[in-house]
Design a protein around this motif. Sequence first.
Motif, PDB file in Angstrom:
ATOM      1  N   SER A 151      58.849 -25.401  84.474  1.00 44.03           N
ATOM      2  CA  SER A 151      58.842 -26.650  83.716  1.00 44.03           C
ATOM      3  C   SER A 151      59.718 -26.560  82.461  1.00 44.03           C
ATOM      4  O   SER A 151      59.623 -25.593  81.707  1.00 44.03           O
ATOM      5  CB  SER A 151      57.419 -27.008  83.298  1.00 44.03           C
ATOM      6  OG  SER A 151      57.440 -28.111  82.418  1.00 44.03           O
ATOM      7  N   ASN A 160      59.203 -28.528  80.088  1.00 40.93           N
ATOM      8  CA  ASN A 160      58.321 -29.097  79.070  1.00 40.93           C
ATOM      9  C   ASN A 160      57.144 -28.185  78.731  1.00 40.93           C
ATOM     10  O   ASN A 160      56.216 -28.604  78.048  1.00 40.93           O
ATOM     11  CB  ASN A 160      57.782 -30.450  79.560  1.00 40.93           C
ATOM     12  CG  ASN A 160      58.891 -31.436  79.830  1.00 40.93           C
ATOM     13  OD1 ASN A 160      59.782 -31.624  78.997  1.00 40.93           O
ATOM     14  ND2 ASN A 160      58.877 -32.059  80.999  1.00 40.93           N
ATOM     15  N   SER A 187      61.975 -23.214  76.669  1.00 41.29           N
ATOM     16  CA  SER A 187      60.988 -23.683  77.637  1.00 41.29           C
ATOM     17  C   SER A 187      60.829 -22.638  78.730  1.00 41.29           C
ATOM     18  O   SER A 187      61.652 -21.716  78.867  1.00 41.29           O
ATOM     19  CB  SER A 187      61.437 -24.999  78.265  1.00 41.29           C
ATOM     20  OG  SER A 187      62.563 -24.783  79.115  1.00 41.29           O
ATOM     21  N   LYS A 247      53.479 -30.808  82.008  1.00 44.51           N
ATOM     22  CA  LYS A 247      54.205 -31.766  81.172  1.00 44.51           C
ATOM     23  C   LYS A 247      53.721 -31.690  79.726  1.00 44.51           C
ATOM     24  O   LYS A 247      52.533 -31.760  79.446  1.00 44.51           O
ATOM     25  CB  LYS A 247      54.035 -33.184  81.716  1.00 44.51           C
ATOM     26  CG  LYS A 247      54.815 -33.414  83.022  1.00 44.51           C
ATOM     27  CD  LYS A 247      54.747 -34.862  83.464  1.00 44.51           C
ATOM     28  CE  LYS A 247      55.588 -35.076  84.726  1.00 44.51           C
ATOM     29  NZ  LYS A 247      55.526 -36.469  85.197  1.00 44.51           N
ATOM     30  N   ASN A 248      54.677 -31.552  78.824  1.00 43.26           N
ATOM     31  CA  ASN A 248      54.405 -31.572  77.376  1.00 43.26           C
ATOM     32  C   ASN A 248      53.318 -30.574  76.971  1.00 43.26           C
ATOM     33  O   ASN A 248      52.361 -30.915  76.288  1.00 43.26           O
ATOM     34  CB  ASN A 248      54.001 -32.989  76.942  1.00 43.26           C
ATOM     35  CG  ASN A 248      55.074 -34.002  77.280  1.00 43.26           C
ATOM     36  OD1 ASN A 248      56.258 -33.748  77.064  1.00 43.26           O
ATOM     37  ND2 ASN A 248      54.668 -35.139  77.819  1.00 43.26           N
TER      38      ASN A 248
END
Length: 284
Positions: free
Chosen positions: A183, A185, A220, A250-251
């Motif tokens: 990912s 993120n 990341s 995500k995030n």
Amino acid sequence: MKKILLTGGNGFFCSRFKKEYGNIYEIISTNRNNLDVTNKEEVLKAFKKYKPDYVIHGAAIASTDFCNKNPKIAYDINVQGALNVGEATKKIGAKLIFLSSEQVFNGNLEGGPYNEESIPIPNTVYGKNKLEAENLLKNLIEEMWIIRLTWMFGLPEHKCNTSENILWNTFKSLLKREKIKASPNEFRGMTYVYEMIEQLPQIFKIPYGTYHLGSTNPLSRYDVVKLILIELGNENIEEILEVDDRYVYKNRDIRLDTLKSKKFGIEFTATDKIIKKVIENLKI
């Protein structure tokens, strides 16, 4: 020679700690085969027998999926086991290092890096276990250091356990010719296990309390995997690496602020630099 008792002695960190310091400290390495940390009487009996100066409590079930599916087993080992170790440590007059985790912040909505004063909001059984154990131990024993660790990485070694980590996972995928998903993120610290081992004895010299330890990392997870692939000489990155866009990744930012430990001279190489160094040493 100071005596150190390890719980979780067969684990990724403790098995290497014993290997590194076996000639410097008298190390008693315990594991689930010779010490059941969920058995209060057994723990106290062992501690009275060995009389360690320091206890490094590394015994835990760290698998997020397993803990979520088996919360009772996870609680017995991660929380009650830690409390049993803390009580025995206090009774024999030893000092305790409790190995905790960045995972206590995995439910926080704001992004890291988090310092020791940040309020943890775990959202997994493992993260909740670690935070509850921290709080119980703080109310129990004064001569203790709580060490929240970043994700550690390293490669397999003879007579040492190897757990899932960013470097070894990437190696395994390459060997199997599998696509790698990561990912862009997800942000977290990633620390070379031997840098953590080298720094840990300095903990014995600093005030008791909670400390964040590990490498800083602005990259990341996707970028870290890409860096590993490049350093290993892979040219067709787009054929190997793809974006993992699952919701869970995500995030997500659980990086730790390590300024407090740096004030006491405990510093780590940044993730990108130490990965390059480790891979370069493999080529020699």
